[in-house]
Design a protein around this motif. Sequence first.
Motif, PDB file in Angstrom:
ATOM      1  N   CYS A 374     -22.925 -14.852 -51.681  1.00 42.82           N
ATOM      2  CA  CYS A 374     -21.974 -14.108 -51.118  1.00 42.82           C
ATOM      3  C   CYS A 374     -21.829 -12.777 -51.819  1.00 42.82           C
ATOM      4  CB  CYS A 374     -20.604 -14.954 -51.168  1.00 42.82           C
ATOM      5  SG  CYS A 374     -19.200 -13.863 -50.372  1.00 42.82           S
ATOM      6  N   ARG A 375     -22.178 -11.590 -50.810  1.00 45.78           N
ATOM      7  CA  ARG A 375     -21.869 -10.281 -51.451  1.00 45.78           C
ATOM      8  C   ARG A 375     -20.394  -9.802 -51.890  1.00 45.78           C
ATOM      9  NH1 ARG A 375     -27.037  -8.668 -50.945  1.00 45.78           N
ATOM     10  NH2 ARG A 375     -28.176  -8.816 -48.718  1.00 45.78           N
ATOM     11  N   ARG A 376     -19.603 -10.313 -51.124  1.00 45.06           N
ATOM     12  CA  ARG A 376     -18.418  -9.913 -51.366  1.00 45.06           C
ATOM     13  C   ARG A 376     -17.559 -10.364 -52.713  1.00 45.06           C
ATOM     14  NH1 ARG A 376     -15.051  -8.439 -46.914  1.00 45.06           N
ATOM     15  NH2 ARG A 376     -16.293  -9.507 -45.832  1.00 45.06           N
ATOM     16  N   CYS A 391     -17.265 -15.629 -48.887  1.00 46.29           N
ATOM     17  CA  CYS A 391     -16.196 -14.993 -47.711  1.00 46.29           C
ATOM     18  C   CYS A 391     -16.482 -15.586 -46.517  1.00 46.29           C
ATOM     19  CB  CYS A 391     -16.443 -13.613 -47.946  1.00 46.29           C
ATOM     20  SG  CYS A 391     -18.191 -12.814 -47.321  1.00 46.29           S
ATOM     21  N   GLY A 392     -17.753 -15.869 -45.948  1.00 45.65           N
ATOM     22  CA  GLY A 392     -17.799 -16.034 -44.514  1.00 45.65           C
ATOM     23  C   GLY A 392     -18.108 -14.771 -43.561  1.00 45.65           C
ATOM     24  N   ASN A 393     -18.085 -13.669 -44.451  1.00 44.80           N
ATOM     25  CA  ASN A 393     -18.401 -12.625 -43.539  1.00 44.80           C
ATOM     26  C   ASN A 393     -19.233 -11.486 -43.865  1.00 44.80           C
ATOM     27  OD1 ASN A 393     -17.889 -10.977 -40.978  1.00 44.80           O
ATOM     28  ND2 ASN A 393     -16.109  -9.947 -41.803  1.00 44.80           N
ATOM     29  N   CYS A 394     -20.281 -11.889 -44.689  1.00 44.88           N
ATOM     30  CA  CYS A 394     -21.269 -10.950 -45.272  1.00 44.88           C
ATOM     31  C   CYS A 394     -22.704 -11.811 -44.727  1.00 44.88           C
ATOM     32  CB  CYS A 394     -21.297 -10.877 -46.673  1.00 44.88           C
ATOM     33  SG  CYS A 394     -22.012 -12.252 -47.843  1.00 44.88           S
ATOM     34  N   CYS A 397     -23.569 -15.163 -46.277  1.00 44.47           N
ATOM     35  CA  CYS A 397     -22.797 -16.073 -45.955  1.00 44.47           C
ATOM     36  C   CYS A 397     -23.091 -16.660 -44.515  1.00 44.47           C
ATOM     37  CB  CYS A 397     -21.291 -15.847 -45.911  1.00 44.47           C
ATOM     38  SG  CYS A 397     -20.615 -15.912 -47.729  1.00 44.47           S
TER      39      CYS A 397
HETATM   40 ZN    ZN Z   1     -19.891 -13.596 -48.206  1.00 44.24          ZN
END
Ligand code: ZN
Length: 600
Positions: A374-376, A391-394, A397
């Motif tokens: 995950c990048r975030r 995060c589920g939004n990168c 993910c």
């Molecule tokens: Zn992520």
Amino acid sequence: MLNSPLHILQHTFGYDSFRQPQEKIIDCVVAGGDALVLMPTGGGKSLCYQIPALARGGVGVVISPLIALMEDQVSALRELGVNAGYLNSTLDWDSTWHTENAIRNGELSLVYIAPERLIQERTLALLQESPISLFAIDEAHCVAQWGHDFRADYLRLSLLHETFPTIPRIALTATADERTRAEIIERLSLTRAQQFISGFDRPNIQYRIQQKNKPRDQLLNFLRSEQQGNTGIIYCLSRKKVEDTAEWLTQQGFNALPYHARMSANARQTNQHRFLREDNIIIVATIAFGMGIDKPDVRFVVHLDLPKSVEAYYQETGRGGRDGEPSTALLLYGLEDVVKLSQMAENSEGDEAFKRQEQQRLYAMLGICEIASCRRQVLLRYFGDEMPEPCGNCDNCLEAPDTWNASEAVQMALSTVYRSGQRFGAGHLIDILRGADNEKIRQFGHQALSTYGIGNKLSANEWRTIFRQLIARGLLTVDHEGYGCLRLTESCRPILRGAETIYLRKDKVSKKSPLLRKKVLDIAEEDMGLWNALRQCRKQLADENGVPPYVIFHDSTLREMLEKRPLQDYELLNISGVGDRKLEQFGEAFIDVIREFEYT
Ligand code: ZN
Ligand code: ADP
């Protein structure tokens, strides 16, 4: 209670409820206390001083270095029915006189003042005879001498405390680190202020990082398939690239403008102004385009070159999605970027310690590009925020990258570096590995190396990916004297001995993934007609009122209209962003548009 913060929030601003820290901050300032507020961009800092100013009565003085934005900030408040004004060097005598009078008579609820204006005798004398509700010091990190945005005039702001000891002060910034915070507290005499520090996450930004592979195609594909009609920023490293890219995008039919420090002040201002005003516009810029660009509806930020540091990357991507709606941050980078930036850092003026620091910043940035998780999480950790779950939004993910056991290839690469004397850049090393036959190879007799040609099963591109990751992991460093020569580091030893397995990520070929588009502001096909009509209506009202479209309503407000299709005033009032005044001024126009679509 008509002047309770919640009442003001709902009726003047048209929002249902406070966001997490806002209420506490507002209570603190309404009660006369000082506050230091650290909140990410888009977190909702403005309400933290606007509402207390309205609740306390009198004139709230907002100190801001962003002269170019004051007019828009003030017109946004006026559209809400708030009496607001500003004082800065762009104002003519007559208007200045009127504004000063309005301050003296307590007719304004908020006045924006540039710091250099505030510290003038004349202004201080004026404020001393006026009913002041509070001082808000926006962009408070400008007081920090070691930061990027230092303003000498900010240092003088400690006089507020001395001259107006009983008036509450609230300092606000989105700049994170502890050192800056300490400087703000010290220099603004805020030792007694309550501190409100929010996390730095911007959950609505989707982070994506891809390897460069015909970057113009990648950009075009991204814009055409996901961002039609949207507003965005494209960052490039050089002035030349800014100009070329803007021109090329224009040829492709986009509304794109350049922005860089070498343009005339006039041209820059025109382009910035157009960017703020227009609805469907792309600005191609160097990092000179930045602070205070708080257009809330920026739907994407693209980096066509690797940013110099994680701080810069986070700040630049943070200019997207301030309205809380989905925004995409797309970074394209390649091996050349790493080499170029690394050399720039080495050749910069400054002592060894400084250069080493610059290199480390670059490697931290590179690390974020090359991770497979995950990048975030990594981004936030960099700023001292822990995020327990991915995060589920990168991109990582949403679509886990493939990794492969690269131990053998890595050994080949590292031993080629070693055997050729640590004197060559990636291009030549790849030629050796792939067994190329060219002049340079012959000149150095590199056909004789034991690694010559042993890597011909991988393409030059695949080798570049490998070298990039080796630099990112600190196994190779870029030499500063030569032409991007790669050298081994201590950490190579176990790998060269074959004592360590090493997994690298495979580069994604940019096949379009449905997953990746998940959280992008997308409007269903059948809603497009109404959506465009609502935007059209907004644009027309904006032009009539001489303000940017987002001052009329934000994208999020239009989107809610699209979902709920309000046909009555009370229904429209229930939509976030619609307050009493805007209902009165614009309600009918939007309801008409919706009615037309509902019944035809
Ligand atoms: Zn992520
Ligand atoms: P910052 O100055 O921290 O970058 P802003 O004050 O510009 O952020 O606020 C960002 C956006 O969030 C604005 O569009 C603002 O109207 C909106 N906003 C702020 N507080 C709320 C709230 N309580 N409810 C809904 N929207 C809010």
